[in-house]
Scaffold this motif. Sequence first.
Motif, PDB file in Angstrom:
ATOM      1  N   ALA A 119       0.834  -1.204   0.000  1.00  0.00           N
ATOM      2  CA  ALA A 119       0.000   0.000   0.000  1.00  0.00           C
ATOM      3  C   ALA A 119       0.869   1.253   0.000  1.00  0.00           C
ATOM      4  O   ALA A 119       0.599   2.217  -0.732  1.00  0.00           O
ATOM      5  N   ALA A 120       1.935   1.248   0.817  1.00  0.00           N
ATOM      6  CA  ALA A 120       2.820   2.413   0.891  1.00  0.00           C
ATOM      7  C   ALA A 120       3.534   2.654  -0.435  1.00  0.00           C
ATOM      8  O   ALA A 120       3.815   3.795  -0.799  1.00  0.00           O
ATOM      9  N   GLN A 121       3.819   1.583  -1.169  1.00  0.00           N
ATOM     10  CA  GLN A 121       4.552   1.709  -2.429  1.00  0.00           C
ATOM     11  C   GLN A 121       3.666   2.085  -3.600  1.00  0.00           C
ATOM     12  O   GLN A 121       4.164   2.501  -4.646  1.00  0.00           O
ATOM     13  N   THR A 122       2.354   1.934  -3.461  1.00  0.00           N
ATOM     14  CA  THR A 122       1.456   2.146  -4.605  1.00  0.00           C
ATOM     15  C   THR A 122       0.424   3.233  -4.341  1.00  0.00           C
ATOM     16  O   THR A 122      -0.721   3.126  -4.783  1.00  0.00           O
ATOM     17  N   GLY A 123       0.824   4.275  -3.619  1.00  0.00           N
ATOM     18  CA  GLY A 123      -0.041   5.444  -3.567  1.00  0.00           C
ATOM     19  C   GLY A 123      -0.461   5.951  -2.212  1.00  0.00           C
ATOM     20  O   GLY A 123      -1.045   7.036  -2.121  1.00  0.00           O
ATOM     21  N   ALA A 124      -0.201   5.205  -1.128  1.00  0.00           N
ATOM     22  CA  ALA A 124      -0.623   5.644   0.210  1.00  0.00           C
ATOM     23  C   ALA A 124       0.372   6.672   0.741  1.00  0.00           C
ATOM     24  O   ALA A 124       1.153   6.404   1.653  1.00  0.00           O
ATOM     25  N   SER A 125       0.333   7.863   0.189  1.00  0.00           N
ATOM     26  CA  SER A 125       1.310   8.889   0.516  1.00  0.00           C
ATOM     27  C   SER A 125       0.907   9.663   1.771  1.00  0.00           C
ATOM     28  O   SER A 125      -0.193   9.520   2.295  1.00  0.00           O
ATOM     29  N   LEU A 126       1.816  10.518   2.231  1.00  0.00           N
ATOM     30  CA  LEU A 126       1.530  11.357   3.400  1.00  0.00           C
ATOM     31  C   LEU A 126       0.368  12.306   3.150  1.00  0.00           C
ATOM     32  O   LEU A 126      -0.337  12.692   4.081  1.00  0.00           O
ATOM     33  N   PHE A 127       0.153  12.687   1.908  1.00  0.00           N
ATOM     34  CA  PHE A 127      -0.957  13.588   1.605  1.00  0.00           C
ATOM     35  C   PHE A 127      -2.312  12.921   1.811  1.00  0.00           C
ATOM     36  O   PHE A 127      -3.317  13.603   1.956  1.00  0.00           O
ATOM     37  N   LEU A 128      -2.326  11.595   1.805  1.00  0.00           N
ATOM     38  CA  LEU A 128      -3.579  10.878   2.071  1.00  0.00           C
ATOM     39  C   LEU A 128      -3.796  10.625   3.558  1.00  0.00           C
ATOM     40  O   LEU A 128      -4.840  10.111   3.942  1.00  0.00           O
ATOM     41  N   GLN A 129      -2.841  10.993   4.379  1.00  0.00           N
ATOM     42  CA  GLN A 129      -3.021  10.877   5.830  1.00  0.00           C
ATOM     43  C   GLN A 129      -3.752  12.130   6.319  1.00  0.00           C
ATOM     44  O   GLN A 129      -3.253  12.919   7.111  1.00  0.00           O
ATOM     45  N   SER A 130      -4.972  12.275   5.831  1.00  0.00           N
ATOM     46  CA  SER A 130      -5.699  13.535   5.980  1.00  0.00           C
ATOM     47  C   SER A 130      -6.220  13.771   7.391  1.00  0.00           C
ATOM     48  O   SER A 130      -6.559  14.901   7.738  1.00  0.00           O
ATOM     49  N   HIS A 131      -6.314  12.729   8.213  1.00  0.00           N
ATOM     50  CA  HIS A 131      -6.851  12.897   9.563  1.00  0.00           C
ATOM     51  C   HIS A 131      -5.781  12.739  10.633  1.00  0.00           C
ATOM     52  O   HIS A 131      -6.087  12.483  11.792  1.00  0.00           O
ATOM     53  N   ALA A 132      -4.534  12.837  10.221  1.00  0.00           N
ATOM     54  CA  ALA A 132      -3.459  12.628  11.177  1.00  0.00           C
ATOM     55  C   ALA A 132      -3.408  13.758  12.193  1.00  0.00           C
ATOM     56  O   ALA A 132      -3.848  14.874  11.940  1.00  0.00           O
ATOM     57  N   SER A 133      -2.854  13.459  13.347  1.00  0.00           N
ATOM     58  CA  SER A 133      -2.662  14.442  14.404  1.00  0.00           C
ATOM     59  C   SER A 133      -1.165  14.482  14.744  1.00  0.00           C
ATOM     60  O   SER A 133      -0.532  13.430  14.870  1.00  0.00           O
ATOM     61  N   PRO A 134      -0.525  15.656  14.861  1.00  0.00           N
ATOM     62  CA  PRO A 134      -1.152  16.972  14.772  1.00  0.00           C
ATOM     63  C   PRO A 134      -1.557  17.309  13.345  1.00  0.00           C
ATOM     64  O   PRO A 134      -0.994  16.779  12.393  1.00  0.00           O
ATOM     65  N   HIS A 135      -2.554  18.213  13.222  1.00  0.00           N
ATOM     66  CA  HIS A 135      -3.079  18.532  11.911  1.00  0.00           C
ATOM     67  C   HIS A 135      -2.162  19.508  11.202  1.00  0.00           C
ATOM     68  O   HIS A 135      -1.158  19.963  11.731  1.00  0.00           O
ATOM     69  N   LEU A 136      -2.539  19.871  10.007  1.00  0.00           N
ATOM     70  CA  LEU A 136      -1.670  20.649   9.139  1.00  0.00           C
ATOM     71  C   LEU A 136      -1.447  22.061   9.653  1.00  0.00           C
ATOM     72  O   LEU A 136      -2.316  22.669  10.257  1.00  0.00           O
ATOM     73  N   SER A 137      -0.268  22.569   9.336  1.00  0.00           N
ATOM     74  CA  SER A 137       0.044  23.942   9.718  1.00  0.00           C
ATOM     75  C   SER A 137      -0.198  24.914   8.576  1.00  0.00           C
ATOM     76  O   SER A 137      -0.052  26.115   8.739  1.00  0.00           O
ATOM     77  N   LEU A 138      -0.546  24.389   7.379  1.00  0.00           N
ATOM     78  CA  LEU A 138      -0.779  25.257   6.239  1.00  0.00           C
ATOM     79  C   LEU A 138      -2.227  25.719   6.248  1.00  0.00           C
ATOM     80  O   LEU A 138      -3.137  24.907   6.093  1.00  0.00           O
ATOM     81  N   PRO A 139      -2.511  26.998   6.419  1.00  0.00           N
ATOM     82  CA  PRO A 139      -3.890  27.464   6.576  1.00  0.00           C
ATOM     83  C   PRO A 139      -4.787  27.096   5.407  1.00  0.00           C
ATOM     84  O   PRO A 139      -5.953  26.766   5.603  1.00  0.00           O
ATOM     85  N   SER A 140      -4.267  27.130   4.192  1.00  0.00           N
ATOM     86  CA  SER A 140      -5.124  26.930   3.038  1.00  0.00           C
ATOM     87  C   SER A 140      -5.589  25.490   2.870  1.00  0.00           C
ATOM     88  O   SER A 140      -6.451  25.213   2.053  1.00  0.00           O
ATOM     89  N   VAL A 141      -5.019  24.542   3.618  1.00  0.00           N
ATOM     90  CA  VAL A 141      -5.519  23.181   3.552  1.00  0.00           C
ATOM     91  C   VAL A 141      -6.047  22.708   4.897  1.00  0.00           C
ATOM     92  O   VAL A 141      -6.179  21.511   5.147  1.00  0.00           O
TER      93      VAL A 141
END
Length: 514
Positions: free
Chosen positions: A405-427
């Motif tokens: 799964a990690a090799q075929t597309g499960a990137s960090l950008f798909l970890q959308s509910h991870a904590s801590p959450h994003l620091s970029l305001p626009s996302v």
Amino acid sequence: MSLTLDALIVLTSFAYASLAPYTKVEESFNLHATHDVLMYGVGPTNLPKYDHFTFSGPLPRTFIGAVVLAWATQLCLNAGEWMGVSAGKFDAQVVLRLVLASINAIGLCLLRRAVSRRFGRLTSVMFALLSCTQFHLPFWMGRTLPNMFALLPVNVALCLMLDRAPNSTRPSPGAVRGALALLTFATVVFRSELLLLVGPVALQSAFQYLPLLDVIKTGLLAGSASVALTVAVDSYFWQQWPLWPELYSLYFNVVRGKSSEWGVMPFHVYVSSFLPKLLLSSLPLSLFACLIDRRIRAIMAPYAAFVALISGLGHKEWRFVIYTVPAFNVAAARGATWLVGRRKGTLFGRLCFLAVMGMLAANCVATSLLARSSFANYPGGAALSAFNKFFEHEDYLHVHISNLAAQTGASLFLQSHASPHLSLPSVQDSVYAHKNWTYDKTEGLSLADLTADTRITHLIAEADALPSSRSWTRVASVDGFDGWRLNLDVRLAGLTKVLEMKKSEKLVILKRAV
């Protein structure tokens, strides 16, 4: 017409980035480096959070491309936010891929305009059609391979050498110096194998265009500036001083011979296999053009030398020669123009025209099959995306992501509910701000290990390596591409099904049984 052709090149690359938004493991370093720059910034206190310290890989790679891409992506995201368009974390991955595709499309558009000036408008039309009906270049130029970061300077260098009048015997000295500087920069910073292209271009320049001393001075100045830039940037991000990633890569792969551990292929593979797949109909057209136009022979000489030299290395991959595709397409466009320019009133002229149209149609058929198979070849991304939707109302969970799964597309950008959450305001996404999800990519764990770790609530596991267990409940599965099946048992109305795609279950989503 010119703007239409440029739009065709840009939209073709956009289509691939949108229809195949997930990524493979070979793209992961630059993708995750861009993610970390976007999410955490470049301050020294945030560097320990970067993914490359946890999953560093065998070789350090430059952060220069990732930093520039992250900043350009952030501008786009901020512009979207200003216009009231909200973006999620995975949307940021699509945007950055569109940005990279745009950058490389601009390089092709500049090259197309140079072709128009050098060989005429019809040749530039053929260049655009051949480039857009191929598969590999448009599909990959929006993907974060290091080769795709090197592609822009290589294409602009070719543009500088081409951008002159049809009867001109040589490019201007400034254009030659600029081309040499760009190729040197791409070699020093992004891909060391380009040294095998810089050498032939420098020799050609010294014999035909510039005094030898000018060639040496240009190389030394551009090389010194490029080394200083990559050492300063990458020593900081890798926290090693001094670090020149491409020099380390050259030593690791060539001097120590470690590249052979990834497989060794025969000398002829680039010519007999990789280039025919990359070029499709451009290969015979470019060879024909070399016979009829000495200007084409001058363009292709360094690239032919590059292919011959890199064929001497044991480990071979198609992406190592992707830089030659635009040059071959220039040559192919010239050959196609000559053929379609024959008088249509003669049988020979009509046959030449039909041959070129048939080659473009063959490109489209081959590209359609390659694109369809590629769209179905990212089960990891599809599985993690589905997982996020299935359990979007859960406040806490801990999912283990398998190696496939990690090799075929499960990137960090798909970890959308991870904590801590994003620091970029626009996302930012207030809906998920309270969630506490853990995405775990720990390698080497057996099913017994995963079951014993009671913190783990869910699995994205490989289907063919999963024994039955009462501890886990199957939630869903994701199929992946296996190949094509020839189906001759069809009626006339079903000719489109002569080739059927074969798929099989690749990944399963599991939930711990209560």
